[in-house]
Write an enzyme that holds these catalytic residues in place. Structure first.
Site: not given
Length: 384
Positions: A233, A132, A138, A135, A127
């Site tokens: 996380y 991004q 997400s 991902d 991450r």
């Protein structure tokens, strides 16, 4: 280089790994794209749309995968006991990209390694700012947070917003969100848009500002140890901090009309946070939506994939919520995969570069070996 997109066959799965929009982009980048017949139907992407984008449609999945250099998929490959031996159909040396969730799908990892497939798991992509756009974890968590609140609102026997009526005022529902990563923040934002009073907590105190920025009141504990595992996380708490957290949760759960739990350790496994005693303290008619059900569930009484009633409290533990919004989920997932492929495309082909931090983090199998450390340890433990 030939890209193959097989149909998803897992239960409740309606997404497709590549939508026509992305198919067109990859063809422009120099790839040939072939899609299994019917793969995009549930996501609103018929075969004709892929053909219009320049792709081809293949009816035989074994032939499709057997001719592929690079395979894009939503979830892990179907194994032989399902009637589709997808790892066995791949040619050795092929590249497989999907959200493998390797620690939850060890047999699939083993099969890919034995076939000498180079497998990348998008849920293991670091991450970082650079990653991004790739991902998928997400992207899908965002949908789960949104849809989870809608499920609660539809089931709750009262309004979410405060209403002023001729018959008097109706107070807003009180929503308590546990966990403020992507799913939790979207749950907060959605509940606020529906007019609820929202309170939220997270073991990482640094997310207090994020919680407040989307309209919720933050409640938390003073930690004795750092709770962030990095990369957005959380890690498991110390016993002392767990005891403090249980006290906080018990107080907030008892006051809530709706509880939304989203906590995952490392983005994979769900810690048990809400006890049976806490559930029994909830108001009659209250709802608990366990968005961590895919990782086993945050609530002691949750049954992943089921909705149950305990003393007048409804416990919902839906699995794979992103697949219930297949059109947008597929669009976002497809864009994530396309960003990953494009980042490593050179001379019209995907280039392996294990010195790159993104490939290094996402690599699961290569050359007949399991390269991902935690997955390798889990397989060794399983074999012991």
């Amino acid at each position: 280089m030939r890209i193959a997109v097989p149909r998803e066959t897992a239960a409740r799965e309606q997404r497709v790994a590549l939508v026509p929009e992305s198919c067109k982009k990859l063809i422009q980048a120099g790839y040939q794209v072939a899609v299994e017949a019917g793969a995009g139907n549930a996501a609103g992407a018929p075969d004709s749309a892929y053909e219009a984008a320049g792709g081809t449609v293949e009816a035989d999945p074994a032939r499709l995968l057997g001719s592929a250099d690079l395979v894009l998929k939503v979830g892990p490959p179907a194994l032989s006991d399902s009637g589709r031996d997808e790892p066995g159909w791949l040619q050795p040396g092929a590249i497989f990209v999907a959200s493998l969730m390797p620690l939850r799908n060890l047999p699939a990892v083993r099969a890919l390694a034995e076939r000498r497939v180079t497998a990348f798991s998008t849920d293991a992509i670091p991450r970082t700012t650079r990653a991004q756009a790739m991902d998928t974890l997400s992207s899908m968590a965002n949908i789960a947070g949104y849809k989870g609140v809608l499920l609660a609102a539809a089931q709750l026997p009262k309004y979410f917003p405060m209403l002023m009526t001729a018959a008097g005022m109706v107070r807003p529902a009180r929503v308590f969100v546990v966990g403020a990563a992507v799913a939790g923040l979207q749950a907060i934002a959605t509940a606020r848009r529906l007019g609820a009073h929202v309170v939220a907590t997270d073991v990482r105190p640094e997310v207090k500002e994020q919680i407040e920025s989307v309209g919720a009141k933050y409640v938390g504990i003073e930690l004795t140890q750092e709770a962030s595992a990095g990369g957005g996380y959380a890690k498991e708490l110390s016993e002392e901090d767990k005891a403090q957290q249980r006290t906080l949760l018990a107080e907030q759960v008892a006051q809530a009309d709706v509880v939304i739990t989203t906590a995952l350790i490392g983005g994979v496994f769900a810690p048990r946070l809400v006890t049976a005693e806490m559930v029994r303290s909830m108001r009659p008619g209250a709802i608990l939506v366990d968005l961590a059900a895919d990782g086993g569930g945050n609530c002691e009484l949750s049954r992943p994939g089921e909705t149950v009633s305990v003393g007048g409290v409804t416990l919902m533990a839906p699995l794979n919520l992103a697949a219930t919004v297949p059109a947008d989920a597929s669009l976002l997932f497809s864009r994530n995969l396309t960003a990953f492929v494009q980042a490593f495309t050179k001379d019209k082909a995907f280039q392996l570069d294990f010195t790159d931090d993104i490939q290094q983090g996402a690599l699961i199998t290569h050359g007949g070996e399991v390269k991902h450390g935690r997955t390798r340890e889990a397989l060794a433990k399983e074999a012991a």
